[in-house]
Design an enzyme around this catalytic site. Structure first.
Site, PDB file in Angstrom:
ATOM      1  N   SER A  50       0.686  -0.982   0.072  1.00 42.17           N
ATOM      2  CA  SER A  50      -0.527   0.483   0.020  1.00 42.17           C
ATOM      3  C   SER A  50       1.143   1.242   0.194  1.00 42.17           C
ATOM      4  O   SER A  50       1.951   1.467  -1.146  1.00 42.17           O
ATOM      5  CB  SER A  50      -1.084   0.080   1.151  1.00 42.17           C
ATOM      6  OG  SER A  50      -2.109   0.959   1.384  1.00 42.17           O
ATOM      7  N   ASP A 100     -10.660  -5.091  -3.523  1.00 41.46           N
ATOM      8  CA  ASP A 100      -9.327  -4.209  -2.610  1.00 41.46           C
ATOM      9  C   ASP A 100     -10.202  -2.922  -2.293  1.00 41.46           C
ATOM     10  O   ASP A 100     -10.832  -2.980  -3.591  1.00 41.46           O
ATOM     11  CB  ASP A 100      -8.011  -4.087  -2.894  1.00 41.46           C
ATOM     12  CG  ASP A 100      -7.442  -3.011  -2.131  1.00 41.46           C
ATOM     13  OD1 ASP A 100      -7.721  -1.958  -1.251  1.00 41.46           O
ATOM     14  OD2 ASP A 100      -6.223  -3.663  -2.055  1.00 41.46           O
ATOM     15  N   HIS A 132      -7.628  -6.524   0.286  1.00 37.80           N
ATOM     16  CA  HIS A 132      -6.138  -4.862   1.113  1.00 37.80           C
ATOM     17  C   HIS A 132      -5.385  -5.606   1.666  1.00 37.80           C
ATOM     18  O   HIS A 132      -4.677  -5.063   2.250  1.00 37.80           O
ATOM     19  CB  HIS A 132      -6.395  -3.342   1.129  1.00 37.80           C
ATOM     20  CG  HIS A 132      -5.215  -2.795   1.028  1.00 37.80           C
ATOM     21  ND1 HIS A 132      -5.222  -2.600  -0.196  1.00 37.80           N
ATOM     22  CD2 HIS A 132      -4.612  -1.870   1.923  1.00 37.80           C
ATOM     23  CE1 HIS A 132      -4.166  -1.328   0.501  1.00 37.80           C
ATOM     24  NE2 HIS A 132      -3.830  -1.174   1.630  1.00 37.80           N
TER      25      HIS A 132
HETATM   26  N1  LIG Z   1      -7.401   2.099  10.496  1.00 34.22           N
HETATM   27  C1  LIG Z   1      -7.702   1.701   9.434  1.00 34.22           C
HETATM   28  C2  LIG Z   1      -6.930   0.638   8.199  1.00 34.22           C
HETATM   29  C3  LIG Z   1      -5.416   1.405   7.584  1.00 34.22           C
HETATM   30  C4  LIG Z   1      -5.257   0.728   6.737  1.00 34.22           C
HETATM   31  O1  LIG Z   1      -6.038  -0.736   6.226  1.00 34.22           O
HETATM   32  N2  LIG Z   1      -3.630   0.303   6.809  1.00 34.22           N
HETATM   33  C5  LIG Z   1      -3.618  -0.238   6.110  1.00 34.22           C
HETATM   34  C6  LIG Z   1      -2.264  -0.537   5.118  1.00 34.22           C
HETATM   35  S1  LIG Z   1      -3.764   0.603   4.040  1.00 34.22           S
HETATM   36  C7  LIG Z   1      -2.286   1.853   2.601  1.00 34.22           C
HETATM   37  O2  LIG Z   1      -1.322   2.349   3.153  1.00 34.22           O
HETATM   38  C8  LIG Z   1      -2.626  -1.659   7.020  1.00 34.22           C
HETATM   39  O3  LIG Z   1      -1.580  -2.516   6.352  1.00 34.22           O
HETATM   40  N3  LIG Z   1      -3.462  -2.131   8.252  1.00 34.22           N
HETATM   41  C9  LIG Z   1      -2.600  -2.466   9.065  1.00 34.22           C
HETATM   42  C10 LIG Z   1      -3.245  -4.165   9.244  1.00 34.22           C
HETATM   43  O4  LIG Z   1      -1.604  -4.825   9.731  1.00 34.22           O
HETATM   44  O5  LIG Z   1      -3.691  -4.487   8.366  1.00 34.22           O
HETATM   45  C11 LIG Z   1      -9.026   1.849   9.809  1.00 34.22           C
HETATM   46  O6  LIG Z   1      -9.219   2.221  10.995  1.00 34.22           O
HETATM   47  O7  LIG Z   1      -9.707   1.844   8.641  1.00 34.22           O
END
Ligand SMILES: N[C@@H](CCC(=O)N[C@@H](CSC=O)C(=O)NCC(=O)O)C(=O)O
Length: 301
Positions: free
Chosen positions: A165, A243, A278
């Site tokens: 991402s 995604d 995603h």
């Molecule tokens: N915290 C957010 C969601 C943020 C999110 O989805 N982060 C992804 C990367 S998105 C792009 O850079 C991620 O890797 N999250 C960490 C994980 O462990 O999944 C929300 O609350 O929506």
């Protein structure tokens, strides 16, 4: 530069090390996780152990990918080390998103060097990831306080880069801007058109300013046309068709339209995989394919 190993955790055939060190680039202590594969401990590798840098996405610390991407078995299989840097500087004096969002500031450094106050003091993640960290790790592993083990790790020369991402964006942009440093690049659901999509626009405006000409230096859609192809270099990318961020925030189709006319046409492979989202369920599913891709480029198979 001072390094401290906070934790050493047995994982697969090697160990995950949670490390903290000082950084001139960010002006803060920085957390970084390292996976040292079994070859580091039993000496069974041939020559120096190459490294794969994994840049994480928005909101992540070095722990997300260490715990959920399942790189460790792959690293043992081929004999490479993993480096999981943090996504931004952190600390009481580090400025963050005035709107309180999770897509800018702390946990969202975007792997660029900020030019705009107040971010330009600490948010030099491009300098940190592509220059300072590899050199600092090399010095640490050549010092008397290096982690116990018999192998020798190459953090500087035989290295590759990947990410998820925001980190996928950081990996692709960083690779194209540093073709002399990295052997190969891959990305999981990268923010590939940051100058026309909300996360990228917010980050670039905050870190680089309103002048969009400053954004181009980090834009993969620009870089694939401006950076001449170098023989042997390749980029592998996966996106899940399910995604939740793809349509509005990632826009892979914008990039895919540009690839065939670019010097990189035959050397960027974007794969759409049916039904995946995603999350790290998606990332971990395709980690074995990315590991094999990088192992070939790092001369391990
Ligand atoms: N915290 C957010 C969601 C943020 C999110 O989805 N982060 C992804 C990367 S998105 C792009 O850079 C991620 O890797 N999250 C960490 C994980 O462990 O999944 C929300 O609350 O929506």
């Amino acid at each position: 530069m001072s390094f401290k190993i906070k934790e050493e955790i047995r994982s697969a055939g090697g160990k995950l090390l949670k490390v903290i060190h000082t950084s001139k680039a960010t002006g803060t202590p920085m957390d970084v996780n390292l996976y040292l594969p079994k070859q580091y401990y039993d000496g069974s590798g041939k020559g120096k152990i190459p490294s794969l840098y994994f840049l994480s996405g928005l909101t992540c610390t070095p722990n997300n990918a260490s715990e959920k991407a399942f790189w460790q078995r792959e690293a043992d299989k081929y004999g490479f080390a993993m480096v999981f840097p943090d996504t931004s500087p952190r600390g009481p004096d580090v400025p963050t998103d005035p709107q309180g969002g999770w897509d800018f500031g702390v946990g969202a450094g975007f792997y660029v060097n900020a030019t705009q106050p107040p971010y330009n003091t600490n948010f030099n993640m491009y300098q940190y990831v592509h220059s300072e960290l590899p050199t600092a790790l090399t010095e640490f592993f050549n010092s008397g306080t290096r982690p116990t083990g018999v192998g020798s790790v190459d953090f500087l020369e035989n290295i590759s880069i990947t990410g998820h991402s925001m980190g996928g964006f950081g990996a692709v942009a960083g690779f194209l801007k540093n073709l002399n440093k990295y052997k190969s690049c891959s990305a999981f659901a990268p923010i590939i058109d940051p100058t026309t999509t909300p996360w990228g626009i917010k980050a670039f405006t905050g870190y680089l300013g309103e002048d969009k000409s400053a954004w181009k230096q980090y834009d993969p859609c620009e870089l694939i046309n401006n950076v001449p192809y170098v023989p042997g270099k390749e980029i592998l990318i996966h996106y899940g068709t399910n995604d939740q961020w793809k349509e509005l925030y990632l826009k892979p189709e914008n990039f895919m339209k540009l690839v065939p006319q670019s010097p990189w046409a035959k050397h960027i492979n974007v794969k759409m995989v049916e039904g995946f989202d995603h999350s790290y369920y998606f990332v971990s599913t395709f980690v074995p394919e990315h590991a094999e891709f990088h192992a070939k480029h790092l001369g391990l198979i």
